[in-house]
Structure formats: C-alpha cells, structure tokens
Design a protein around this motif. Structure first.
Motif, PDB file in Angstrom:
ATOM      1  N   SER A  82      96.757  28.992 -32.826  1.00 11.14           N
ATOM      2  CA  SER A  82      96.889  29.228 -34.260  1.00 11.14           C
ATOM      3  C   SER A  82      98.219  29.903 -34.582  1.00 11.14           C
ATOM      4  O   SER A  82      98.902  30.428 -33.708  1.00 11.14           O
ATOM      5  N   VAL A  83      98.579  29.826 -35.830  1.00  8.11           N
ATOM      6  CA  VAL A  83      99.774  30.498 -36.337  1.00  8.11           C
ATOM      7  C   VAL A  83      99.303  31.631 -37.244  1.00  8.11           C
ATOM      8  O   VAL A  83      98.459  31.407 -38.108  1.00  8.11           O
ATOM      9  N   GLU A  84      99.853  32.807 -37.040  1.00  7.39           N
ATOM     10  CA  GLU A  84      99.479  33.939 -37.880  1.00  7.39           C
ATOM     11  C   GLU A  84     100.721  34.614 -38.425  1.00  7.39           C
ATOM     12  O   GLU A  84     101.712  34.775 -37.709  1.00  7.39           O
ATOM     13  N   ARG A  85     100.669  34.954 -39.682  1.00 16.15           N
ATOM     14  CA  ARG A  85     101.800  35.636 -40.314  1.00 16.15           C
ATOM     15  C   ARG A  85     101.299  36.759 -41.205  1.00 16.15           C
ATOM     16  O   ARG A  85     100.169  36.736 -41.683  1.00 16.15           O
ATOM     17  N   GLU A  86     102.215  37.703 -41.435  1.00 10.75           N
ATOM     18  CA  GLU A  86     101.882  38.816 -42.322  1.00 10.75           C
ATOM     19  C   GLU A  86     103.153  39.249 -43.035  1.00 10.75           C
ATOM     20  O   GLU A  86     104.256  39.053 -42.512  1.00 10.75           O
ATOM     21  N   LEU A  87     102.994  39.814 -44.209  1.00 15.27           N
ATOM     22  CA  LEU A  87     104.126  40.339 -44.972  1.00 15.27           C
ATOM     23  C   LEU A  87     103.961  41.852 -45.099  1.00 15.27           C
ATOM     24  O   LEU A  87     102.861  42.334 -45.370  1.00 15.27           O
ATOM     25  N   ALA A  88     105.077  42.562 -44.895  1.00 10.67           N
ATOM     26  CA  ALA A  88     105.052  44.012 -45.105  1.00 10.67           C
ATOM     27  C   ALA A  88     106.190  44.412 -46.018  1.00 10.67           C
ATOM     28  O   ALA A  88     107.270  43.804 -45.996  1.00 10.67           O
ATOM     29  N   LEU A  89     105.925  45.417 -46.838  1.00 14.78           N
ATOM     30  CA  LEU A  89     106.989  46.096 -47.594  1.00 14.78           C
ATOM     31  C   LEU A  89     107.054  47.519 -47.058  1.00 14.78           C
ATOM     32  O   LEU A  89     106.024  48.194 -46.972  1.00 14.78           O
ATOM     33  N   ILE A  90     108.276  47.944 -46.669  1.00 14.79           N
ATOM     34  CA  ILE A  90     108.413  49.279 -46.078  1.00 14.79           C
ATOM     35  C   ILE A  90     109.574  50.004 -46.754  1.00 14.79           C
ATOM     36  O   ILE A  90     110.703  49.511 -46.750  1.00 14.79           O
ATOM     37  N   THR A  91     109.246  51.122 -47.352  1.00 10.98           N
ATOM     38  CA  THR A  91     110.320  51.945 -47.937  1.00 10.98           C
ATOM     39  C   THR A  91     110.681  53.042 -46.939  1.00 10.98           C
ATOM     40  O   THR A  91     109.829  53.810 -46.502  1.00 10.98           O
ATOM     41  N   VAL A  92     111.975  53.039 -46.575  1.00 11.79           N
ATOM     42  CA  VAL A  92     112.452  53.954 -45.532  1.00 11.79           C
ATOM     43  C   VAL A  92     113.513  54.867 -46.137  1.00 11.79           C
ATOM     44  O   VAL A  92     114.330  54.424 -46.953  1.00 11.79           O
ATOM     45  N   GLY A  93     113.455  56.124 -45.739  1.00 13.04           N
ATOM     46  CA  GLY A  93     114.477  57.064 -46.165  1.00 13.04           C
ATOM     47  C   GLY A  93     115.846  56.591 -45.656  1.00 13.04           C
ATOM     48  O   GLY A  93     116.000  56.318 -44.470  1.00 13.04           O
ATOM     49  N   ALA A  94     116.856  56.447 -46.572  1.00 13.63           N
ATOM     50  CA  ALA A  94     118.163  55.926 -46.155  1.00 13.63           C
ATOM     51  C   ALA A  94     119.275  56.562 -46.974  1.00 13.63           C
ATOM     52  O   ALA A  94     119.744  55.993 -47.974  1.00 13.63           O
ATOM     53  N   PRO A  95     119.703  57.742 -46.566  1.00 16.76           N
ATOM     54  CA  PRO A  95     120.876  58.322 -47.220  1.00 16.76           C
ATOM     55  C   PRO A  95     122.088  57.416 -46.959  1.00 16.76           C
ATOM     56  O   PRO A  95     122.092  56.673 -45.975  1.00 16.76           O
ATOM     57  N   PRO A  96     123.081  57.447 -47.843  1.00 18.67           N
ATOM     58  CA  PRO A  96     124.191  56.503 -47.747  1.00 18.67           C
ATOM     59  C   PRO A  96     124.763  56.362 -46.333  1.00 18.67           C
ATOM     60  O   PRO A  96     125.076  55.260 -45.900  1.00 18.67           O
ATOM     61  N   ASP A  97     124.817  57.440 -45.560  1.00 15.96           N
ATOM     62  CA  ASP A  97     125.452  57.354 -44.236  1.00 15.96           C
ATOM     63  C   ASP A  97     124.579  56.645 -43.200  1.00 15.96           C
ATOM     64  O   ASP A  97     125.030  56.343 -42.105  1.00 15.96           O
ATOM     65  N   ARG A  98     123.308  56.399 -43.508  1.00 17.37           N
ATOM     66  CA  ARG A  98     122.432  55.721 -42.542  1.00 17.37           C
ATOM     67  C   ARG A  98     122.120  54.276 -42.926  1.00 17.37           C
ATOM     68  O   ARG A  98     121.485  53.546 -42.175  1.00 17.37           O
ATOM     69  N   ARG A  99     122.552  53.902 -44.138  1.00 16.13           N
ATOM     70  CA  ARG A  99     122.179  52.596 -44.670  1.00 16.13           C
ATOM     71  C   ARG A  99     122.578  51.432 -43.759  1.00 16.13           C
ATOM     72  O   ARG A  99     121.773  50.576 -43.419  1.00 16.13           O
ATOM     73  N   ALA A 100     123.824  51.446 -43.361  1.00 17.74           N
ATOM     74  CA  ALA A 100     124.361  50.329 -42.584  1.00 17.74           C
ATOM     75  C   ALA A 100     123.568  50.146 -41.304  1.00 17.74           C
ATOM     76  O   ALA A 100     123.183  49.022 -40.924  1.00 17.74           O
ATOM     77  N   GLU A 101     123.274  51.247 -40.664  1.00 16.03           N
ATOM     78  CA  GLU A 101     122.513  51.214 -39.403  1.00 16.03           C
ATOM     79  C   GLU A 101     121.143  50.581 -39.611  1.00 16.03           C
ATOM     80  O   GLU A 101     120.709  49.711 -38.856  1.00 16.03           O
ATOM     81  N   LEU A 102     120.496  51.002 -40.704  1.00 11.84           N
ATOM     82  CA  LEU A 102     119.157  50.475 -41.000  1.00 11.84           C
ATOM     83  C   LEU A 102     119.201  48.982 -41.323  1.00 11.84           C
ATOM     84  O   LEU A 102     118.362  48.205 -40.854  1.00 11.84           O
ATOM     85  N   ILE A 103     120.179  48.604 -42.126  1.00 13.62           N
ATOM     86  CA  ILE A 103     120.277  47.193 -42.512  1.00 13.62           C
ATOM     87  C   ILE A 103     120.542  46.328 -41.279  1.00 13.62           C
ATOM     88  O   ILE A 103     119.960  45.244 -41.118  1.00 13.62           O
ATOM     89  N   ALA A 104     121.335  46.827 -40.367  1.00 11.11           N
ATOM     90  CA  ALA A 104     121.612  46.097 -39.125  1.00 11.11           C
ATOM     91  C   ALA A 104     120.334  45.949 -38.298  1.00 11.11           C
ATOM     92  O   ALA A 104     120.035  44.886 -37.743  1.00 11.11           O
ATOM     93  N   LEU A 105     119.560  47.024 -38.266  1.00  9.56           N
ATOM     94  CA  LEU A 105     118.282  46.990 -37.552  1.00  9.56           C
ATOM     95  C   LEU A 105     117.363  45.938 -38.172  1.00  9.56           C
ATOM     96  O   LEU A 105     116.723  45.140 -37.477  1.00  9.56           O
TER      97      LEU A 105
END
Lengths: 170, 576
Positions: A82-105
């Motif tokens: 079978s194929v299984e999928r799920e959708l998640a929305l996750i709000t993560v703390g991201a001060p400007p200096d961490r944004r790029a790192e998170l987006i890359a992740l």
C-alpha cells in the motif's frame, strides 16, 4: 501489539462516522489516527484508521466494522502492498539568523515553507508518516511552537504485490 | 402511489410487513402516529404501562413467535425507557423494531421539551438506527428497519421519527427491495469448511455439541436434532438455547456454565471436539477462558463472523445460516459414517456415568419447614408434564437458574429469559408479549420477588388487554442471587438485599392490578394453589413464600474454571 492501518469505505450518511468511532470506544480499541474524506465515488467516504493492537484484535475490528450497515468495505493496508501519505504543518521558532539553516533542512525533506514571520516559520510537509516523524525530530531542537498532522491516508497499490522498483519509489 | 400523512405511512408500512401487534405508550412527539392508529389499522396496539414493559413485551412476542417485535414510544423519557429492552434484545439477538417520536425538526438540537438524542444513546446496542426528518424517507426506512432487524444475526433497530415528518404528506409506495449496499449478511456456507467439520466430527472420540440461542434464532432446531440423532452426538444447551432440542431427549446433557450441572460442565470441558452451534463462548459458560476445555478442538458455526474466534479461536470456522450449514453437515456426515462409524462408545459410557453421578439436587424440606424453591420448579414441571402448549418466561436471578435446571422444555421457543443483559423485571412483560404471539399457549412467568417489583405494573396490561398470564413468584424476601454472592464471597455481609416477604402483599397487589392473587406458605398447599392459578382463566399471581437461605448450586465462581465448581455444601456447613 503491532501497528495496523485499516481502510474503510463507508456511505456518507449522517452518523456513519460516529458509529465507527463508537465501535472503537465501546470495544476498547485505541485509535492512533483517523482521517476521512471523499473518494472517487459520490456519496462514499474513505476512512483511514491507524490502530495499535494484536492480530486477534485487528481481525475482530474488521469483523465488527463489517457489521455496520453504512460500511461498504474494510481492508487492512499492509505496509508492502500500500501507499500511505500524511500532511503536517509545523511552526518552528526561527529568528532571522537561523532561517536559512532551517529552510535548508526543510529542502532535504521536501518541506515547503507555508508561512514566514519575524521569529517563526511554518513548514508544510507531505510524505510517509515515518518521514514526517523524522522531520519533526530534526526541527524539534529549534523549538516547535505548534504542530498539526492530518493522520495518514492510504490506498492499496494497484498491482497485486510490491516489486522492488516500487519499494524504491516509496 | 397514494397521498397520505407520514403517520399513516408508518402504519401502512407495519401492515405491509405483516405486523400483527405493537406494544407501546403514546406521548407528545408520537401523537400524530397514535392519531393514525385512531383512523384505523389492522395492527393491534397493546397499551403498556411503562415503555420498558412495552419493549420487553415486543421481545417476548419476538422470542415466542420468531417474528420481529415492534415497540412504539414517544420522545425523551418514552424513548429512554426503551433503552433497557433495546440493550437486552441486542445481547440476546432478538429482532426488534423500536419506533420513537422525536421533537419537530426545527427544535432538534435546542434542548426542547422531551428532546433527547435517542439514536445517540442507543448507538452501542442497535444493529442500526435512523433519524427521519423527511417524510419521504419513511417507507424506505421502515422497509430497511425490518430487513436489518431480522436478517443475519437478529437484533434491535431504532427508527426515530420527527413529529413534522409524521405530520407531513407523501406519495406512499412501499418498496419491494431494500437499498442497503453495506448490509450483506451471509446467505451461504463454505462447502469445504462444512466437509472439514464433518470429517473432524467423524474422527472425534469425545465430541460435544454446544448449542446456543442461535439455533432458535436461525430456525434450525429440527436440523440440529437431525444432526445429533444421525451421529448420536451428545449436546449441551445454553440458557439461551434451552428448548432448541427437547430437554427430555437422551442426547441432551443440559446446561453448562456457572449454574449448570457438573455433568454438563464436564461433558463440555473434557471433550476433544466442541461443535459450537449458534453459541458464543459467553463468560458465564466458559469461566476462565484459558482453562476452558483445554483438550478440545473447536468447530464454530455462526451467522455472525465476529463471534467466531472472538473468545476461543476456532479450528474450523463455518460462517453462515445455521439451517443451511447443519443440513449440509448432516448429509456429509451421514456419508462418512456409512463408511466408518464413530468411535464414541467409551465417551457415551463416561457421559452416562456423569449423568447418573451429578444430577441437580437440593435438600428436601421437612414437615413444617419453609418451601424449597426447587420444589416449586419440580411441582410446576410435574403439573405441566406432557403439555406442549406451555411457554415459560423468567426474571433474572436464583429463580431463573432453578427454572433452567428443573423445568422441562420440549418445544422450541418455550423458554424465554434474559440471558446476556440479565435484566431483572424481564419476565412479566415478556410473558404478556409471548401471550400476544401465542394466544393458544399457557404462558407462565417464573419470577423472583425482586424482579416482580420492577415491572409488575404490566399485570394491568395483561388483565385489560385480555392476555392472561400466570406469574409464580419465588418469594424469598431477598434479592436472592445477590444475597448468595454476599453469602459466598462477601463473608455473609448482607448489605441492602433484604426486601421482606410481606411488603408488598403480592396477592393484594395482584388483585389491585386486575389479576387473581394467591399466597402459599406451606408445601401442602403448593400444588393445589398452582393448579388453581393455572385454571383461573385470567391473569393470576401466586406468591410462594420460600426458604431465603437456599442457594443455587452447583456454582462455578466468576472467572474460575469448571474444575473449581462448588457443589451443595454438606448439612453441617449450611449457614443457619
């Protein structure tokens, strides 16, 4: 105890869903996740249930659900068929200096940025539930402010059994 | 296509289903339908005194006739009073259509007067339910309701109809077919499974049939008898199955379980093959499941796939209608046995030995002593011996177990009791319903004094509706079975179980409710009074004052194994 995913086709009638949830409550089965939505046929909904229980219990669950008048079909979705999928929305703390790192992740997991604020950003990620678990783990150290998951949905593979190529695809 | 009101459509639907009688009480939200009754219908309405009574009457009717019972009530408290009969019918697989009025559609959800979400309340104990707010749905819903109630494993359904749907007009046409794509009870049996079952039976050395209420529900009594006679198969019969095969039949080993005989329990537990037929390995039968019949393979015949393997895994499951399954099984088995007869002589010898060794027994009374409840049963059995027109109903408790132990039921559907839910007060209204189903029968309710006080108002119904029944109260002045548990498991601390034998005065109460009342204090008057009540020609109540210290034996304590069975203690151990 093991994980089981059950796919249920039911008539979209008033009270149909509550009959299923009531059955689980009354017989002491614990639902881990439940997702419901329309199917290719009007008037028919598909319900995907995730349950942690023994083989004996999952058999009972299927048989008991079959007896509900609004239930048309009950099948267990086996992991390799079978194929299984799920959708998640996750709000993560991201001060400007961490944004790029998170987006890359996020990029690594195919997570899209759904919204961005001064101190936080919201990812949307679609994938196998296990991938969502992994992503959640990785962003947790950054501070998860809010999280919503839809619960898994699934379909049987069109082919009778999973080939190695299909396994690679998932 | 006829233009009519929704209320009339309800009655035309009942008529189309061949309903002869319904049991109910009117009230606000169902009034339009009662007005339709006033306009005329071929369906007889029996006016109960409490909706619980109406529900149990519908159950008694269904159990005595094999047809769908119909109960009707108003919204709110009328509907909630039906919950106990609905739950009882659910547990005992009794086909029931319950019709309740609901407040106007526009008021639903506003906590209006007498508004309650009865479809919600009954969700765990109905096969299905409908809330009808559109008058045009009435014919199809009624058709579906009867179909679901009676097909597959029978059980209760609820149709809750808003008052505006009863008052609106529709073009009435009763459908020929039901439109229920998700409702597919089995109609066939798997031939290979049946053959495998036949082979297992042919090879068994110590087989036992374990017959339950499903045999009666599946109208498979004759087929079961044919099976056990053609293969000389011994059979135990559960409380719900009593009367499915004659009690007097030499292959009938009686009832297993908590208050069953040591003989029946040994027969079931020491077998090497259990042939379960419409029975469900209830905890009152198995006791401790892990210790239950440890050496037995299991063949499980049932119409409900969910019962197979629920408690005890089945080596050979056979899902489908019992009538069909047993017919096929017997035919397969006969062919096999013609070639190689069964090797069960030693088993039959063992069973005969147990049968002789472990009869039901009690200590007889001495002159002047209080009447033993078992003697009441023996007397009832003896004075009705040879009659095939007697239907018994019971309440729940000690008297029920004694009735099961001592009464002889040879005709199918002649023993009607509340098994699964164990509803005290079931007996009197169930008797009224049974009498409505079988006006030719003599209906005797064996009741306890505690049970009787829960539903005795329905004596008025019996008297006024000309549905005469005879109620025999085993009056020990206590909630006897609870007292017995306090006696055995709570160090004789009899908390709140004493009712007294004198209050109420049952004979006077009976007279007040339009019945004849009798009181018996002495053994010498027992038989003559019971005979007088049976010959009274009207509803009669016999208050038999019995020995309150008599416990029901044998007994397997809850959760214990058959080997832990408690037999009647010796004289010196009997508490004074």
């Amino acid at each position: 105890m093991s994980h089981h995913t059950v796919s249920v086709e039911l008539e979209n009638k008033p009270g149909a869903l509550v009959r299923i949830s009531q059955l689980f409550a009354r017989r002491g089965y614990n639902i881990q996740s439940l997702a419901v939505g329309p199917t290719e046929r009007p008037g028919i909904s598909r319900l995907t249930l995730r349950v942690d229980c023994s083989e004996h219990t999952i058999e009972q669950i299927e048989k008991q659900m079959h007896k509900l008048v609004n239930v048309l079909r009950v099948v267990e979705l086996l992991p390799d068929e079978s194929v299984e999928r799920e959708l998640a929305l996750i709000t993560v703390g991201a001060p400007p200096d961490r944004r790029a790192e998170l987006i890359a992740l996020g990029d690594v997991f195919g997570a899209r940025v759904a919204d961005i604020g001064r101190e936080a950003l919201t990812f949307e990620i679609v994938g196998r539930p296990e991938e969502l678990d992994a992503f959640e783990e990785l962003v947790r150290p950054h501070g998860v402010r809010e999280l919503a998951r839809t619960g898994r949905i699934g379909l049987r593979r069109p082919g009778p059994r999973q080939s190695r190529a299909q396994a690679a695809l998932t | 296509m006829t233009r009519m009101l929704g209320s009339d459509a309800i009655l035309r639907s009942l008529e189309a289903e061949g309903v002869e009688v319904m049991f109910g009480i009117p009230g606000g939200a169902i009034l339009p339908t009662y007005d339709a009754i006033a306009r005329g219908t071929t369906v007889r309405h029996v006016l109960a005194r409490h909706e619980q009574g109406a529900g149990h009457m519908a159950q008694g009717y269904a159990r005595a006739s094999g047809r769908v019972g119909v109960a009707i009530a108003t919204s709110g408290p009328g509907a909630t009073n039906l919950v106990t009969p609905i739950a009882d019918a659910w547990m005992d697989s009794t086909p029931l259509v319950c019709i309740t009025g609901q407040v106007y559609s526009r008021l639903i959800g506003t906590d209006a007067f007498q508004e309650i979400d009865i479809t919600g309340i009954t969700l765990p104990c109905v096969k299905h339910s409908w809330l009808v707010q559109d008058v045009r749905e009435i014919p199809a819903v009624m058709k579906a309701a009867f179909h679901v109630a009676r097909t597959g494993r029978p059980g209760p359904v609820l149709v809750d109809i808003a008052k505006d749907a009863q008052e609106a007009e529709l073009d009435f046409h009763y459908p020929d077919e039901v439109d229920l794509p998700g409702w597919k009870p089995p109609t066939k049996v798997h031939e290979r499974q049946v053959r495998e079952a036949a082979r297992a039976i042919a090879d068994a050395r110590q087989p036992i049939v374990y017959a339950g209420g499903g045999v009666l529900n599946g109208d498979a009594c004759a087929e079961l008898l044919e099976l056990i006679e053609s293969a000389n198969l011994p059979s135990v019969v559960t409380l719900m199955g009593k009367s499915a095969i004659p009690d007097s039949h030499p292959l009938n080993c009686g009832m297993p379980g908590m208050h069953g005989s040591k003989f029946a329990n040994f027969a079931l537990n020491k077998s090497d093959l259990i042939i379960a037929v419409g029975s469900r390995f209830d905890d009152r039968v198995t006791g401790k499941v892990s210790a239950f019949a440890p050496g037995a393979k299991v063949i499980h015949f049932d119409i409900d796939a969910a019962e197979v393997g629920k408690i005890r895994s089945a080596d050979i499951p056979v899902v489908g209608p019992l009538k069909l399954a047993l017919t096929q099984l017997t035919s397969e088995l006969k062919t096999m046995l013609a070639e190689k007869p069964m090797q069960t002589a030693a088993w039959h010898a063992q069973l005969d030995e147990w049968r002789g060794q472990y009869p039901y027994k009690y200590r007889k009374g001495t002159p002047g002593s209080l009447i033993k409840p078992q003697l009441v049963m023996e007397t009832l059995r003896d004075i009705t011996a040879g009659r095939n027109d007697v239907i018994w109903t019971t309440g729940v408790g000690q008297h029920q177990m004694w009735a099961m132990q001592y009464l002889q039921c040879d005709e199918p559907r002649s023993f009607i009791t509340s098994g699964g839910l164990g509803t005290m007060g079931f007996g009197v209204p169930a008797a009224v319903g049974a009498k409505a189903a079988r006006p030719d029968a003599t209906v005797i309710c064996v009741d306890g004094d505690g049970c009787f006080q829960m539903t005795c108002q329905e004596l008025a119904t019996a008297a006024l509706e000309r549905l005469p029944i005879v109620v025999v109260i085993v009056n020990n002045g206590w909630l006897g079975m609870v007292r017995q548990w306090q006696d055995l498991f709570y160090s004789e601390r009899f908390a709140e179980t004493h009712l007294t034998k004198q209050v109420p005065d049952y004979a006077q109460l009976a007279e007040a409710l339009g019945a004849a009342g009798f009181t018996v204090d002495h053994e010498d008057d027992l038989e003559s009074t019971l005979r007088a009540a049976l010959e009274a020609g009207r509803t009669a109540v016999v208050d038999v004052r019995t020995d309150p210290e008599e416990n029901c034996y044998p007994m397997i304590p809850a959760g214990a194994a058959a080997v832990d069975i408690i037999e009647m203690p010796d004289e010196e151990e009997v508490p004074s």
